[in-house]
Design an enzyme around this catalytic site. Structure first.
Site, PDB file in Angstrom:
ATOM      1  N   GLU A 234       0.941  -1.036  -0.181  1.00  0.00           N
ATOM      2  CA  GLU A 234      -0.121   0.124   0.055  1.00  0.00           C
ATOM      3  C   GLU A 234       0.871   1.300   0.038  1.00  0.00           C
ATOM      4  O   GLU A 234       1.417   1.553   0.950  1.00  0.00           O
ATOM      5  CB  GLU A 234      -0.897  -0.121   1.245  1.00  0.00           C
ATOM      6  N   CYS A 268      -2.248   8.826   2.977  1.00  0.00           N
ATOM      7  CA  CYS A 268      -2.293   8.234   1.688  1.00  0.00           C
ATOM      8  C   CYS A 268      -3.755   8.441   0.900  1.00  0.00           C
ATOM      9  O   CYS A 268      -3.862   8.632  -0.014  1.00  0.00           O
ATOM     10  CB  CYS A 268      -1.746   7.034   1.808  1.00  0.00           C
TER      11      CYS A 268
END
Length: 461
Positions: A234, A268
């Site tokens: 990720e 993010c």
């Protein structure tokens, strides 16, 4: 980078830790392997009991833990409390659902009859020790969303946390130990980034998960590929936030502020690129810039603070470079854009308009409270701008037109599409991205199965 707690609100080094040597790392690898041999045979009920206990302990520790998170990486205290509460929630969700998510699956007997089977099934078995390389921005949540499903699946965990959150890393090991998990089930490795490669190459480590930067992801994926080990990555995100004419513009602008500055803008999945239909652009831009400008920047320990400091001096410098490059290339500053005087690594909420493709901030992730505004003539242009990014983590769409919703869900290149709301992670929903945002999924049933040996079991007639 030293392993140390440095308060980003004033730059003061509070505590420094010695990196573990080769002998201690080896001891912990041996312990992980030995513990796995017996822990893998525990029942779901036994694992769930321990994970519920960990959640209870975390609730009891919430205030202390929140202050630790804020001290180490600077998020506002109320957001740190919310992070701790979310972790406890995820633990309880996996404790209650793992058995069903990993239950044996049996195809219809008629489908496998021609294979000569009287019965066939799929069973999910644990892989072994899993290395987790985790970031500092959500120092508790990023780890728990790996650890809860991994431990419930029967794996054991090895945590290499970011070097600026060592107290959080050590707390997590202690938390699982206090909850009753056998020694070696979850261990923290206080090592620098340079030592990760050797750990990942060790045969006892069966898989790895990483949340972090694109360069870190490339390094882990490269080694894991060479060693033929499963990975989940990720990585970065530059999520679009699209506003169409039918949207509630006032509500969209309010949510946009939160979506951009959550966690001091260091997320993010924070919305970063705001793509607004020309018919409502001016109204949105005015409200959005006013909302960003009204935020309180200051001591993250104060409950009235909306935005605290960035986590590191380098992080602020990187953000400043992106803003300065955009301004030199013609971007218009609607608010913010200048570093404040005084101690700490603070940066003001900033909105930039008139963004062009030549600006670095159009292609690179702005990891801090800086938003970019784009004007779109229609839905097709909005999709083109949204997809004109190397990242594809999540996305936000604001519209009341169901046909537009269908188009966005079909055409946006992202791991998630959130309609009339901001992106958030939830234990029951898969989380992850496409393109340079990584691969694989965390959370939900998809996440717990990532680190399982998906085993076919065949019985002859």
């Amino acid at each position: 980078m030293p392993i140390a707690t440095v308060n980003p609100a004033n730059g003061e080094t509070l505590k420094t830790y010695q990196a573990m040597g080769e002998e201690e790392v080896e001891r912990r690898l041996q312990l992980a392997e030995a513990t796995f041999r017996t822990y893998r045979t525990t029942t779901f009920d036994e694992r769930a009991r321990m994970l519920h206990r960990a959640a209870d302990l975390l609730d009891e520790d919430q205030d202390e833990v929140a202050r630790m998170l804020t001290t180490e990486m600077g998020k506002p205290l109320r957001q740190a409390r919310a992070e701790a509460a979310k972790c406890a929630k995820a633990m309880r969700w996996y404790a209650g659902n793992a058995a069903a998510l990993l239950a044996d699956e049996e195809p219809d007997a008629s489908d496998v009859k021609d294979s000569g089977a009287s019965r066939a099934l799929v069973r999910y078995r644990p892989l072994g020790p899993v290395l987790a390389v985790m970031p500092w921005n959500f120092p508790l949540w990023q780890v728990v969303r790996f650890a809860a499903p991994a431990l419930m699946a029967g794996n054991v965990g090895l945590l290499k946390h970011a070097s600026n959150v060592p107290q959080t890393a050590l707390y997590l090991e202690d938390l699982f130990h206090r909850a009753g998990f056998p020694e070696g089930t979850f261990q923290t490795l206080l090592i620098g980034s340079a030592a990760v490669d050797d750990v990942l190459r060790d045969e006892r480590v069966r898989a790895a998960t990483l949340t972090g930067s694109e360069p870190a992801g490339r390094a882990v994926a490269s080694t894991a590929g060479e060693m033929i080990k499963k990975t989940v990555l990720e990585l970065g995100g530059s999520d679009p936030f699209v506003v169409m004419p039918s949207a509630d513009v006032e509500r969209a602008a309010q949510v946009a502020v939160t979506a951009r500055v959550q966690n001091n803008g260091q997320s993010c999945i924070a919305a970063k690129r705001f793509i607004v239909h020309t018919d409502v652009y001016d109204a949105f831009a005015e409200r959005f810039a006013a909302g960003m400008k009204a935020l309180t920047v200051g001591d993250p320990m104060e409950d009235g603070t909306d935005v605290g400091p960035l986590a590191s001096e380098q992080g602020r410098a990187d953000l400043e470079e992106l803003v300065d490059d955009a301004v030199r290339s013609g971007a218009t500053v609607l608010c913010g854009g200048e570093r404040p005087d005084g101690p700490g690594w603070f940066y003001p909420p900033t909105v930039l308009a008139d963004i062009t493709r030549e600006m670095r901030i159009h292609r690179e992730e702005a990891f801090g409270p800086v938003a970019t505004l784009y004007r779109a003539a229609d839905l097709d242009e909005a999709v083109l701008i949204a997809n004109d990014s190397p990242f594809g983590l999540s996305s936000n769409v604001w519209t009341r037109d169901e046909d537009e919703v269908d188009r966005f869900v079909r055409d946006l290149e992202a791991g998630g599409v959130f309609v009339n709301g901001m992106t958030a992670s939830h234990p029951a929903l898969p989380f992850g991205g496409v393109k340079r945002s990584g691969y694989g999924r965390e959370l939900s049933g998809h996440g717990i199965r990532e680190f399982c040996n998906i085993t076919t079991v065949w019985h002859g007639a």
